[in-house]
Motif scaffolding. Structure first.
Motif, PDB file in Angstrom:
ATOM      1  N   ALA A  17      37.233 -35.649 -10.528  1.00  0.00           N
ATOM      2  CA  ALA A  17      37.390 -34.671  -9.305  1.00  0.00           C
ATOM      3  C   ALA A  17      36.806 -33.364  -9.428  1.00  0.00           C
ATOM      4  N   TYR A  18      36.865 -32.807 -10.624  1.00  0.00           N
ATOM      5  CA  TYR A  18      36.463 -31.375 -10.975  1.00  0.00           C
ATOM      6  C   TYR A  18      35.092 -31.309 -11.813  1.00  0.00           C
ATOM      7  N   GLY A  19      34.583 -32.308 -12.159  1.00  0.00           N
ATOM      8  CA  GLY A  19      33.320 -32.381 -13.119  1.00  0.00           C
ATOM      9  C   GLY A  19      33.248 -31.209 -13.885  1.00  0.00           C
ATOM     10  N   ASP A  20      32.145 -30.429 -14.101  1.00  0.00           N
ATOM     11  CA  ASP A  20      31.908 -29.503 -14.998  1.00  0.00           C
ATOM     12  C   ASP A  20      32.945 -28.290 -14.729  1.00  0.00           C
ATOM     13  N   ARG A  21      33.932 -28.109 -13.946  1.00  0.00           N
ATOM     14  CA  ARG A  21      34.609 -26.984 -13.703  1.00  0.00           C
ATOM     15  C   ARG A  21      35.769 -27.416 -14.858  1.00  0.00           C
ATOM     16  N   VAL A  22      36.162 -28.532 -15.478  1.00  0.00           N
ATOM     17  CA  VAL A  22      37.152 -28.789 -16.215  1.00  0.00           C
ATOM     18  C   VAL A  22      36.885 -29.493 -17.189  1.00  0.00           C
ATOM     19  N   ARG A  23      37.402 -29.009 -18.577  1.00  0.00           N
ATOM     20  CA  ARG A  23      37.209 -29.655 -19.812  1.00  0.00           C
ATOM     21  C   ARG A  23      38.569 -30.503 -20.231  1.00  0.00           C
ATOM     22  N   PRO A  71      53.371 -37.482 -23.171  1.00  0.00           N
ATOM     23  CA  PRO A  71      52.114 -36.470 -23.516  1.00  0.00           C
ATOM     24  C   PRO A  71      52.546 -34.991 -23.150  1.00  0.00           C
ATOM     25  N   THR A  72      51.985 -34.068 -23.760  1.00  0.00           N
ATOM     26  CA  THR A  72      52.112 -32.580 -23.420  1.00  0.00           C
ATOM     27  C   THR A  72      50.697 -32.214 -23.360  1.00  0.00           C
ATOM     28  N   THR A  73      50.354 -31.709 -22.134  1.00  0.00           N
ATOM     29  CA  THR A  73      49.121 -30.697 -21.921  1.00  0.00           C
ATOM     30  C   THR A  73      49.318 -29.515 -21.515  1.00  0.00           C
ATOM     31  N   PHE A  74      48.071 -28.706 -21.786  1.00  0.00           N
ATOM     32  CA  PHE A  74      48.037 -27.449 -21.760  1.00  0.00           C
ATOM     33  C   PHE A  74      47.066 -27.064 -20.850  1.00  0.00           C
ATOM     34  N   VAL A  75      47.048 -26.633 -19.726  1.00  0.00           N
ATOM     35  CA  VAL A  75      46.142 -26.202 -18.702  1.00  0.00           C
ATOM     36  C   VAL A  75      45.614 -24.947 -18.927  1.00  0.00           C
ATOM     37  N   ASN A  76      44.823 -24.439 -19.664  1.00  0.00           N
ATOM     38  CA  ASN A  76      44.486 -23.222 -19.750  1.00  0.00           C
ATOM     39  C   ASN A  76      45.793 -22.207 -20.550  1.00  0.00           C
ATOM     40  N   GLY A  77      46.411 -23.166 -21.238  1.00  0.00           N
ATOM     41  CA  GLY A  77      47.444 -22.617 -21.968  1.00  0.00           C
ATOM     42  C   GLY A  77      48.860 -22.786 -21.240  1.00  0.00           C
ATOM     43  N   ARG A  78      48.911 -23.125 -20.049  1.00  0.00           N
ATOM     44  CA  ARG A  78      50.142 -23.445 -19.540  1.00  0.00           C
ATOM     45  C   ARG A  78      50.563 -24.811 -19.686  1.00  0.00           C
ATOM     46  N   ALA A  86      36.352 -34.333 -26.570  1.00  0.00           N
ATOM     47  CA  ALA A  86      36.401 -33.613 -25.392  1.00  0.00           C
ATOM     48  C   ALA A  86      35.388 -34.281 -24.352  1.00  0.00           C
ATOM     49  N   LEU A  87      35.710 -34.192 -22.895  1.00  0.00           N
ATOM     50  CA  LEU A  87      35.160 -34.591 -22.062  1.00  0.00           C
ATOM     51  C   LEU A  87      34.847 -33.366 -21.114  1.00  0.00           C
ATOM     52  N   GLY A  88      33.711 -33.152 -20.541  1.00  0.00           N
ATOM     53  CA  GLY A  88      33.359 -32.001 -19.820  1.00  0.00           C
ATOM     54  C   GLY A  88      32.779 -31.170 -20.427  1.00  0.00           C
ATOM     55  N   ASN A  89      32.252 -29.878 -19.699  1.00  0.00           N
ATOM     56  CA  ASN A  89      31.444 -28.818 -20.115  1.00  0.00           C
ATOM     57  C   ASN A  89      32.153 -27.931 -21.160  1.00  0.00           C
ATOM     58  N   ALA A  90      31.528 -27.695 -22.167  1.00  0.00           N
ATOM     59  CA  ALA A  90      32.392 -26.679 -23.221  1.00  0.00           C
ATOM     60  C   ALA A  90      32.656 -25.463 -22.647  1.00  0.00           C
ATOM     61  N   ASN A  91      31.750 -24.773 -21.609  1.00  0.00           N
ATOM     62  CA  ASN A  91      32.125 -23.761 -20.844  1.00  0.00           C
ATOM     63  C   ASN A  91      32.838 -23.631 -19.602  1.00  0.00           C
ATOM     64  N   ALA A  92      33.567 -24.649 -19.217  1.00  0.00           N
ATOM     65  CA  ALA A  92      34.346 -25.004 -18.090  1.00  0.00           C
ATOM     66  C   ALA A  92      35.244 -23.925 -18.149  1.00  0.00           C
ATOM     67  N   PRO A  93      35.540 -23.398 -16.917  1.00  0.00           N
ATOM     68  CA  PRO A  93      36.635 -22.309 -16.625  1.00  0.00           C
ATOM     69  C   PRO A  93      38.161 -22.998 -16.827  1.00  0.00           C
ATOM     70  N   VAL A  94      38.217 -24.096 -16.790  1.00  0.00           N
ATOM     71  CA  VAL A  94      39.671 -24.727 -17.174  1.00  0.00           C
ATOM     72  C   VAL A  94      39.397 -25.800 -18.295  1.00  0.00           C
ATOM     73  N   THR A  95      40.160 -25.520 -19.201  1.00  0.00           N
ATOM     74  CA  THR A  95      40.467 -26.369 -20.388  1.00  0.00           C
ATOM     75  C   THR A  95      41.917 -27.142 -20.208  1.00  0.00           C
ATOM     76  N   LEU A  96      41.889 -28.455 -20.330  1.00  0.00           N
ATOM     77  CA  LEU A  96      43.085 -29.103 -20.602  1.00  0.00           C
ATOM     78  C   LEU A  96      43.073 -29.532 -21.942  1.00  0.00           C
ATOM     79  N   VAL A  97      44.144 -29.401 -22.807  1.00  0.00           N
ATOM     80  CA  VAL A  97      44.470 -29.945 -24.250  1.00  0.00           C
ATOM     81  C   VAL A  97      45.509 -30.596 -23.891  1.00  0.00           C
TER      82      VAL A  97
END
Length: 168
Positions: free
Chosen positions: A37-43, A136-143, A3-14
């Motif tokens: 662009a989003y830094g610690d706000r996105v993982r 690729p298939t990416t989930f952005v907070n489940g979306r 993973a890249l980014g803060n584990a507690n970020a409000p937005v997670t891309l899987v």
């Protein structure tokens, strides 16, 4: 998982991805741009989803990524595998690993024994249960975001998710 980014970020891309997939290589700079662009706000979390029916070397490349993760160098090998998609045979992968600063003896033993084959299978199963059918298939907070979508597609969803997180 890598993973890249803060584990507690409000937005997670899987991201469910395949090292031999040209569309996955195409979305890689987009996700790097999102991370910058989003830094610690996105993982961003990586999941293996090798499409072995059309990418015969993708499974071994996925195992290689897991072997690199074990040594803390997943992203270094990740970038080299994508840069060399046309040459993902085990001998080539071992060279990329050594060039990425991995302990060659440990890496080669890991790759040769298919140490992470079950883990790759498990991630493929997770993707299948979530409805992943292509990479690729990416989930952005489940979306679900399917395919190599442009930066703006990701930022629109991320911005909506950041707003949603603020209102909680």
């Amino acid at each position: 998982d890598p993973a890249l980014g803060n584990a507690n970020a409000p937005v997670t891309l899987v991201e469910f991805s395949d090292f031999q997939c040209p569309f996955c290589a195409r979305v890689m700079p987009t996700l790097k741009r999102v991370h910058e662009a989003y830094g610690d706000r996105v993982r961003i979390v990586w999941k293996d989803f090798p499409l072995t029916s059309i990418h015969p070397q993708a499974f071994k490349a996925a195992e290689a990524g897991q072997c690199a993760r074990e040594q803390g160098k997943f992203w270094e090998l990740h970038d080299r595998l994508f840069a060399n998609q046309q040459a993902l045979q085990p001998d080539s992968i071992k060279k990329y690993a050594a060039d990425s600063g991995l302990d060659a003896g440990k890496f080669n033993a890991c790759l040769d024994t298919a140490k992470y084959g079950d883990r790759v299978q498990e991630q493929m199963g997770i993707g299948t249960r979530l409805g992943v059918a292509s990479t690729p298939t990416t989930f952005v907070n489940g979306r679900m975001v399917s395919g190599a979508q442009p930066y703006e597609v990701f930022t629109t969803i991320i911005d909506e998710e950041l707003e949603r997180a603020k209102s909680k």
